[in-house]
Design an enzyme around this catalytic site. Structure first.
Site, PDB file in Angstrom:
ATOM      1  N   ALA A  57       9.898   0.069   1.197  1.00 28.24           N
ATOM      2  CA  ALA A  57       8.731  -0.355   0.427  1.00 28.24           C
ATOM      3  C   ALA A  57       9.058  -1.651  -0.310  1.00 28.24           C
ATOM      4  O   ALA A  57       9.917  -1.688  -1.185  1.00 28.24           O
ATOM      5  CB  ALA A  57       8.341   0.738  -0.566  1.00 28.24           C
ATOM      6  N   TYR A 183       1.550   6.372  -4.259  1.00 29.80           N
ATOM      7  CA  TYR A 183       1.525   4.998  -4.743  1.00 29.80           C
ATOM      8  C   TYR A 183       0.081   4.478  -4.728  1.00 29.80           C
ATOM      9  O   TYR A 183      -0.851   5.202  -4.388  1.00 29.80           O
ATOM     10  CB  TYR A 183       2.501   4.151  -3.932  1.00 29.80           C
ATOM     11  CG  TYR A 183       3.927   4.658  -4.070  1.00 29.80           C
ATOM     12  CD1 TYR A 183       4.501   4.815  -5.339  1.00 29.80           C
ATOM     13  CD2 TYR A 183       4.686   5.028  -2.963  1.00 29.80           C
ATOM     14  CE1 TYR A 183       5.794   5.312  -5.477  1.00 29.80           C
ATOM     15  CE2 TYR A 183       5.976   5.530  -3.104  1.00 29.80           C
ATOM     16  CZ  TYR A 183       6.524   5.667  -4.356  1.00 29.80           C
ATOM     17  OH  TYR A 183       7.800   6.169  -4.508  1.00 29.80           O
TER      18      TYR A 183
END
Length: 358
Positions: A57, A183
């Site tokens: 990420a 997220y």
């Protein structure tokens, strides 16, 4: 021929096999910059024979980092070292990909192993104000977010677009948009974290709006032959949350907007969700989306043996197998799998003398 070692074509790209190194945060960057750790970590797995490596990420903005030690691609200075890593990966026959991410309400947290603390990083110690669809914290130990306003939403979309442009300059060949694991983009999808009353909240169409706008912004700057993936959490594993049925419906919308593969994970948006963890426990979601939506899918989650990976590809349950912890344990899993499954694959010439002979 082993199904796991059959090539896979996605737009103008062909992967040499179906094994993918799943994005795994290393929490080893300073100010978002990659360094020798990332070169060796990713490079060794390219040498190990994976068809595709998806970099962890990678934050599209400073406030989009999970921790202060996250990788980033929010400024042009990040490009140079990323390019070096990607050139090494390609030189050894693998494809470099990147997962573009914004951590939302799960940002500004400590990296546990550094011993500096747990939970939210105070602004006095380098933390920052976190954002979310609604002002609802992930848990008592996480930062209190502020709800994004219209300008903030526009900035998120622009940040993903700019990060995509930098990713192209750095030589990545696959972009994956992170819309999973609690997220920011997943937070908008789930009614548990999205309690907005404007056009980004409430109905299914409103909750998926930001993800679709990010996809459109990213697809707009990608070449026509460039593959685009989206990682989703196919279920929140919690009543009242995001559901598998919604994941199927979303995948149809993603397919029609130029997404080439849905990477099917689960969970991450509810602190104490009851998740039935076991070997291949998420494969069913990849299989269902592949079957009902007619889009390529990736399966991830406790896939640990060559035989298990081979079976799910051979049975048509998914098109790609994403390995995480097993690739940490064994960077050469693809070479070992090829031998066990009877596939003859090239080894790095430097290691050729060690290749098992049948």
């Amino acid at each position: 021929m082993s199904a796991l070692f059959e090539p896979l074509a996605l737009r103008g790209l062909t992967l040499k096999n179906r094994i993918v190194v799943s994005p795994m945060c290393q929490y080893s960057a300073v100010d978002g910059f990659a360094n020798d750790w990332h070169l060796v970590h990713l490079g060794s797995r390219a040498v190990g024979g994976a068809g595709l490596l998806i970099q962890e990420a990678t934050a599209v903005s400073p406030e989009g980092r999970i921790t202060p030690e996250d990788l980033g691609i929010w400024k042009d200075e990040h490009i140079e070292f990323q390019k070096r890593i990607n050139q090494f990966i390609e030189a050894h026959g693998s494809v470099p990909g990147v997962q573009l991410a914004h951590a939302g309400r799960k940002a500004s947290t400590y990296t546990s192993w550094l011993g500096k603390g747990h939970g939210a990083v105070p602004e006095a110690e380098g933390g920052w104000q976190v954002v979310a669809p609604s002002a609802i914290a992930f848990s008592d130990s996480y930062p209190q977010p502020v709800a994004l306003d219209a300008a903030g939403i526009k900035k998120v979309i622009a940040d993903f677009r700019s990060a995509t442009e930098r990713s192209l300059a750095a030589g990545f060949k696959v972009i994956e948009i992170h819309a999973a694991h609690g997220y920011l983009l997943h937070e908008f999808l789930s009614p548990l974290s999205n309690q907005r009353t404007d056009t980004y909240g409430g109905s299914f169409e409103n909750r998926i709006r930001l993800l679709l706008e990010v996809v459109a912004a990213v697809r707009q700057v990608l070449p026509a032959d460039f593959p685009l993936f989206v990682r989703i959490s196919a279920t929140d594993w919690t009543e009242g949350g995001w559901t598998p049925d919604e994941s199927v419906q979303l995948s149809t919308w993603l397919r029609d907007r130029g997404v080439d593969l849905v990477d099917c994970s689960t969970g991450g948006n509810v602190e104490k969700a009851q998740i039935p963890v076991g070997p291949g426990y998420q494969v069913e979601f990849a299989e269902r989306i592949k079957r009902e939506v007619s889009i390529a899918t990736g399966a991830v989650g406790l896939i640990t043996t060559p035989q298990q990976a081979e079976e799910l590809v051979a049975n048509g349950q998914a098109d790609l197998v994403l390995l995480a912890r097993e690739e940490l344990r064994d960077p050469y899993f693809p070479l070992r799998a090829a031998h066990e499954l009877g596939a003859d694959v090239d080894w790095p010439v430097q290691y050729e003398r060690a290749k098992p002979r049948r």
